[in-house]
Design an enzyme around this catalytic site. Structure first.
Site, PDB file in Angstrom:
ATOM      1  N   HIS A 155      75.040  39.193  29.011  1.00 46.56           N
ATOM      2  CA  HIS A 155      74.234  39.350  30.144  1.00 46.56           C
ATOM      3  C   HIS A 155      74.124  37.941  30.575  1.00 46.56           C
ATOM      4  O   HIS A 155      73.271  37.550  31.315  1.00 46.56           O
ATOM      5  CB  HIS A 155      73.067  40.004  30.042  1.00 46.56           C
ATOM      6  CG  HIS A 155      73.011  41.337  29.477  1.00 46.56           C
ATOM      7  ND1 HIS A 155      73.457  42.637  30.332  1.00 46.56           N
ATOM      8  CD2 HIS A 155      72.776  41.758  28.129  1.00 46.56           C
ATOM      9  CE1 HIS A 155      73.523  43.654  29.626  1.00 46.56           C
ATOM     10  NE2 HIS A 155      72.831  43.208  28.366  1.00 46.56           N
ATOM     11  N   SER A 285      87.370  13.077  38.785  1.00 46.03           N
ATOM     12  CA  SER A 285      86.855  13.125  40.447  1.00 46.03           C
ATOM     13  C   SER A 285      86.953  11.776  40.874  1.00 46.03           C
ATOM     14  O   SER A 285      86.881  10.655  40.200  1.00 46.03           O
ATOM     15  CB  SER A 285      85.223  13.305  40.202  1.00 46.03           C
ATOM     16  OG  SER A 285      84.485  13.180  41.545  1.00 46.03           O
TER      17      SER A 285
END
Length: 484
Positions: A155, A285
């Protein structure tokens, strides 16, 4: 016009391999048509039709399409608006002794559809050993890290420990299912063969003056020459378009596996527990120089998602075919059949590259594990106290209170989990104080169950037998390199 002045498919320019691009090239397609015409002429000659040996030799000599042949065919197609007849014309110019015998008794789908079946078969033949190699790479990774404990998640929340290698076997299990699906899809392929305009073989029955056995033998001979074990008996003008749908579903299922694996790697990279390969001069990046973005795994997810949704078009194409054939299948299949193989090929290049250089960070893994381990150890503490005479219910209540206190420290104050320190200060737990060590109750390995043993069993019983047919292909060949 420069190639920079028109749109190019990124699968060609950036992602797919040379061998897969070659398989679906215009030259391979047209040359395969010519080979099919040669097989037909050879078989018809063997069964008594008036086709000279000279004609066969001329056809064989002109089998590979030249650039000039393409130009001749292009001019003729513009005039006739029929690609197959344009290529019959171009082939006849190169083999004049056979010009009147090319395509004898056949319909266009004799070459277009049988060629597509060859491409489906050969495309799967290219993919299968690549998939096997990826499974081997991940299998080696799983074995190497079979005993390294890490935090499990259910979960999206911390759960019982697993190991890094055991988690990798979950990816491999799905890839083994994909291997079986692709093997099955390839084994199920049947050659369309020699069937005529509506599949009844009426034109060939005419050629052989009503001799059913010769027509049947012709079908068998061409099927054998093409390298297929089986042929369809009741094809219409085309082979059953459900075949494309079936292959597409197998490849789409593989696409879901790749997106799943890519997603897991991206999440683990976010947690700084594991990373895909990152090259020395690679930029993560353009603005944030420190970043190490998981671009390979993100690309895996992107292309995997694209592959997953391709079967919708194949299913609709099959559903909308009218009676013995309609031409609304042609344009979409020209795009989607090569595309699904090129995407799958690109995904395997990415997966092999990633699985060859996964980087594991044990210190980070252990640090995160230690944050949650005290909570996982509470059940063991309760059992140990019960063995020493304490009430199970009272032990549970004591642990519950201290656990909530420790949890509040972590969530509300942002501090480290101090449950073990609290237990060491609480008199009730004194009987097990000496056991609260990393060698005993707090040993992460005690919480991984049979993870390491399961990896060994899985590799021996599932992986190795599945990869045995590809042993030589796995051992040979250069490592996969991504283009960009």
């Amino acid at each position: 016009m420069s190639s920079y002045d028109s749109w190019q498919n990124p699968l060609q320019a950036r992602y797919a391999s040379k061998e897969m691009l070659t398989l679906f090239s215009a030259r391979t397609r047209a040359s395969t048509w010519r080979q099919l015409w040669i097989w037909l002429a050879e078989a018809e000659r063997e069964l008594g039709l008036d086709i000279s040996e000279e004609a066969i030799k001329e056809l064989e000599a002109a089998k590979v399409m030249s650039d000039e042949d393409f130009q001749i065919a292009a001019v003729e197609e513009k005039r006739r608006r029929h690609d197959v007849m344009a290529h019959v014309h171009a082939f006849g110019q190169r083999a004049p002794a056979a010009a009147g015998k090319i395509h004898l008794g056949a319909t266009s789908c004799y070459v277009t559809d049988n060629a597509d079946l060859i491409f489906l078969r050969d495309g799967l033949s290219l993919l299968l050993p690549k998939l096997a190699k990826c499974i081997k790479k991940l299998s080696d990774f799983a074995s190497e890290y079979k005993s390294l404990p890490c935090l499990g998640f259910t979960h999206g929340q911390p759960a019982q420990c697993i190991t890094v290698g055991r988690r990798a076997t979950q990816w491999i299990e799905s890839l083994l299912m994909d291997l079986r699906n692709l093997e099955r899809a390839k084994a199920d392929l049947r050659f369309r063969g020699v069937k005529g305009t509506t599949g009844t073989q009426a034109s060939f029955l005419e050629l052989f003056h009503g001799d059913h056995e010769k027509v049947k033998k012709l079908d068998e001979l061409v099927t054998k020459k093409a390298g297929f074990e089986k042929r369809t008996i009741v094809s219409v003008q085309t082979y059953n378009r459900k075949v494309d749908f079936d292959v597409a579903n197998a490849l789409a299922s593989f696409g879901t596996t790749i997106e799943h694996i890519g997603g897991d790697i991206r999440h683990l990279a976010m947690l700084k527990e594991l990373e895909e390969p990152f090259e020395k001069d690679q930029i993560g990046s353009s603005a944030m120089a420190y970043k190490r973005n998981p671009m390979r795994s993100e690309r895996m997810c992107s292309l995997g998602r694209k592959l997953t949704f391709l079967p919708l078009g194949f299913g609709a194409t099959y559903a909308h075919q009218w009676f013995e054939r309609s031409l609304d299948d042609s344009a979409i299949r020209r795009i989607d059949i090569p595309e699904m193989f090129l995407i799958a090929d690109a995904l395997l290049i990415l997966l092999e590259n990633v699985s060859s250089g996964l980087v594991v960070y044990p210190a980070v893994i252990n640090s995160r594990l230690q944050q949650e381990l005290p909570f996982m150890a509470t059940e063991t503490m309760i059992m140990r106290l019960t063995e020493k005479g304490a009430s199970r219910q009272e032990a549970h209540e004591q642990i519950r209170v201290l656990s909530h206190q420790a949890g509040a420290v972590v969530k509300q104050e942002g501090k480290q989990n101090d449950l073990v320190d609290r237990v060491r200060k609480e008199k009730f737990f004194e009987p097990i104080w000496n056991e609260l060590t990393e060698e005993d109750i707090l040993n992460p390995a005690k919480f991984t169950g049979r993870s390491a043993e399961q990896v060994d069993e899985f590799v021996a019983e599932e992986v190795e037998p599945a990869l045995a047919p590809y042993k030589d292909q796995i051992a040979s060949g250069a490592a996969a390199e991504i283009h960009v």
